[in-house]
Design an enzyme around this catalytic site. Structure first.
Site, PDB file in Angstrom:
ATOM      1  N   LYS A  10     -79.658 -73.341 -28.761  1.00 20.79           N
ATOM      2  CA  LYS A  10     -79.653 -73.910 -30.106  1.00 20.79           C
ATOM      3  C   LYS A  10     -80.987 -74.582 -30.415  1.00 20.79           C
ATOM      4  CE  LYS A  10     -77.977 -78.013 -32.368  1.00 20.79           C
ATOM      5  NZ  LYS A  10     -77.136 -79.214 -32.224  1.00 20.79           N
ATOM      6  N   ASP A  34     -74.847 -75.041 -34.786  1.00 21.47           N
ATOM      7  CA  ASP A  34     -74.392 -76.392 -34.463  1.00 21.47           C
ATOM      8  C   ASP A  34     -72.929 -76.502 -34.877  1.00 21.47           C
ATOM      9  OD1 ASP A  34     -74.398 -76.571 -37.210  1.00 21.47           O
ATOM     10  OD2 ASP A  34     -75.736 -78.298 -37.319  1.00 21.47           O
TER      11      ASP A  34
END
Length: 264
Positions: free
Chosen positions: A131, A149
């Site tokens: 991420k 997220d």
């Protein structure tokens, strides 16, 4: 929601997903990374610090942090106690200090102090996962990437884009629906929408611009007047003026100082 999504053909899902992206692009033309940064190193550090806290809190402490430690070499040589004190408000400050010291040292030792523009190199740095790597690649280097997220994952499920819950699987499933060149901005728009309208507990469905395209429409407040009261964000003083300033190169720090509501 899942049953509705399964009735779609693969082509139908792709078309609906892209319509949602187009509407979100019109709704949030000012969608930008919500972390303040001036270079790849600052974005990398800020993203690591953003774990388990808000971007607003990270933005509040990074000016002092970067003034003291402006690059990887300086941070790698920093005193643990000083770094811990500077980042304490972000929570988990001891573990995050480990990551900052580790990734800074690794950047100096392996990359001459520079942040590498490759996913496979970024994820080898301490405290950097997929991420974080995608955030840095997309926003500091212009390399398309989908950042999954909690907001993105929630909306990808609500939109019926995927039933997956694992972030990497969500990333790959959603990536199949969009052109690669759209991945980074798609991430910003979906996160903006998740923070402002499609909240985790009670979405403001009655004022949602993509309600008619969403199989989850109705799980939140549907009465417009009541839905509007759920909104956590309102742009000020004016969207067009903000866009003009952004296009002229104004930084997020400058815009916030001028009174623009950039934070949820």
């Amino acid at each position: 929601m899942a049953n509705k999504a399964k009735l779609e053909t693969e082509l139908g899902l792709k078309r609906r997903a892209r319509k949602i992206n187009r509407v979100l692009s019109e709704t949030y033309p000012y969608a930008v990374p919500e972390l303040d940064f001036e270079n790849p190193f600052e974005l990398l550090v800020a993203t690591v610090l953003s774990a388990q806290t808000t971007d607003v809190r990270v933005n509040a402490i990074t000016p002092a942090l970067f003034a003291r430690f402006p690059d990887a070499l300086a941070m790698s040589q920093g005193e643990r106690s000083e770094i811990e004190e500077l980042i304490r408000p972000t929570g988990f400050f001891r573990a995050k200090t480990d990551s900052l010291l580790g990734l800074s040292a690794a950047l100096v030792e392996r990359h001459d102090g520079q942040v590498p523009p490759k996913l496979e190199e970024l994820v080898k740095l301490p405290g950097v996962g997929r991420k974080t790597a995608n955030v840095v690649l997309g926003n500091a280097f212009g390399v398309p990437g989908i950042t999954v997220d909690t907001h993105f994952g929630r909306l990808a499920n609500r939109f019926g884009w995927t039933d997956e819950t694992d972030p990497v699987k969500i990333e790959h499933a959603v990536g199949e629906l969009f052109e690669k060149r759209d991945w980074t901005m798609l991430s910003h728009r979906v996160v903006f929408h998740g923070r402002r309208i499609c909240h985790a507990r009670k979405p403001a469905c009655g004022v949602c611009p993509v309600a008619k395209l969403c199989p989850s429409n109705g799980i939140g407040e549907e009465i417009p007047a009541k839905a509007k009261q759920l909104l956590k964000y309102e742009l000020a003083p004016g969207r067009e003026e903000l866009l003009a300033k952004m296009q002229a190169g104004a930084t997020r720090r400058q815009l916030r100082a001028e009174g623009y509501g950039l934070d949820a």
